[in-house]
Design a protein around this motif. Structure first.
Motif: not given
Length: 418
Positions: A119-125, A135-137, A142-144
């Protein structure tokens, strides 16, 4: 008087319509509520979000970030927990927020995101701070659902808050060490970074954690309680000479009217109380709606509620020149109408009940169905028994008023001939 009590008791037991509304109907409705909304509580459980973790050089170069991501995904090793604490993370998250899928690069994470694997990813800068991409959906969903506080929305909010806390703590740590390099050698400094997690803690505001569906079941008990008025109505109308042949015979009987009505009232109270106890036991032990170990108080609540219902039925039954069928129709109409304002008919009714309690508390106070539901709310949501006793007093005051009005109407009834 004892014979009248026994005969009234037998008549109540043989009344199929009353048995249906007081026993069968609550059991069927409770079963339907359990079947339709039984898994509603699972929607409020915090479940981990499937996320890809980009384990590249930037994440490996920041021990604190790597340890913190491990803590988010449920890695409770000693070294990881210690590093997370020293980097301002959470010592013990207690809840797994991320279902981690390691990937080697951001491109692989985006590919997994496009495939729907995560559903998404975590990365370090480059500075060792963590970023989260959804993901956009997932983000729009979640916002809805924030208003309904869905499990996914809560998990995303918790994950965002945890990562934001880490980034802010990491920034403060780096800035402090840059201005005062000697702070890096201080154990007190590193210990103080972990103290930020103690600024908030989970507390329980209620006597115990109630089921999210409890309100609907107890609103249903409020309706069933008002339907119990039928027993008292029958007991009063059968003692009125102008409404039935039985009333004529009982009017000329040697037993006084007051003792007849008292026997009928006690028999009706016993029947209604037992019927509500059956419904309560079914809700508690079959539907699994817990009472927090306060079952004796719930039994007392049933006794008080059924007493009020019988008093209310006595008042309606004492209305002169009104046929028995009309009085029974009033029972259903009153119970169904008042149950709307106590929240029985779904989310809209619950919202309406809450609005009335906040903005027009007097209307909630004089609603018998709401007060019956409040008996069980007081048991569930308060550590003290004082609110419960106050609600009992309100219902007993209602009962006294109903009985007084009923007695006045019955005393004024006279018959020119039988």
């Amino acid at each position: 008087m004892w014979s009248t009590f026994v005969m009234t008791l037998k008549s109540n037991v043989r009344d199929k319509a009353s048995l249906f509304w007081l026993i069968v109907f609550p059991l069927v409705l409770a079963t339907l509520l359990t079947g339709m909304f039984g898994d509603l509580a699972e929607g409020y459980e915090l479940k981990p979000i499937p996320m890809a973790v980009v384990e590249d050089a930037r994440l490996d170069g920041s021990a604190g970030a790597k340890a913190f991501v491990g803590a988010l995904s449920g890695d409770s090793t000693t070294s990881a927990s210690q590093s997370a604490s020293e980097s301002g993370g959470l010592d013990d998250l207690g809840t797994k927020l991320v279902e981690a899928t390691p990937v080697a690069s951001t491109d692989q994470a985006r590919k997994a995101l496009a495939d729907g694997t995560v559903d998404g990813y975590i990365a370090a800068d480059g500075n060792g701070r963590l970023t989260i991409t959804l993901a956009s959906k997932v983000a729009s969903g979640a916002a809805g659902s924030m208003d309904s506080a869905s499990s996914e929305a809560i998990a995303i909010a918790a994950l965002d808050g945890a990562i934001d806390l880490y980034n802010r703590t990491d920034a403060v740590t780096r800035e402090t060490i840059e201005r005062n390099p000697q702070a890096a050698t201080s154990r007190v400094f590193w210990s103080s970074l972990g103290d930020v997690t103690g600024m908030t803690r989970e507390i329980r505001l209620t006597n115990f954690k109630p089921d999210v569906m409890a309100r609907y079941f107890y609103a249903m008990l409020g309706m069933a309680c008002l339907m119990a008025m039928g027993y008292a109505i029958s007991a009063v109308t059968t003692a009125q000479a102008n409404l039935s042949a039985l009333g004529i015979r009982r009017t000329v009987a040697p037993l006084g009217r007051g003792r007849q009505l008292l026997a009928g009232f006690l028999a009706s109270w016993l029947c209604s109380g037992l019927s509500l106890l059956i419904a309560l036991a079914y809700i508690r032990y079959v539907c699994g709606i817990a009472l927090g170990g306060r079952e004796p108080a719930a039994v007392l609540a049933v006794a008080v509620a059924s007493f009020m219902a019988c008093a209310f039925g006595t008042m309606i039954g004492a209305i002169p020149k009104l046929p028995h069928s009309v009085k029974m129709g009033l029972t259903s109409a009153i119970a169904c109408t008042l149950s709307l304002f106590s929240g029985l008919y779904g989310g809209f009714a619950m919202a309406l009940s809450d609005w009335i309690a906040r903005n027009a508390p007097v209307l909630a106070l004089i609603n018998p169905a709401q007060q019956v539901a409040n008996l069980f709310y007081d048991i569930l949501y308060f550590d003290s028994y004082r609110p419960f006793l106050v609600t009992c007093a309100v219902l007993l005051a209602m009962s006294a008023l109903f009985l007084a009005v009923g007695v006045v109407m019955l005393k004024e009834q006279r018959y020119e001939h039988l």
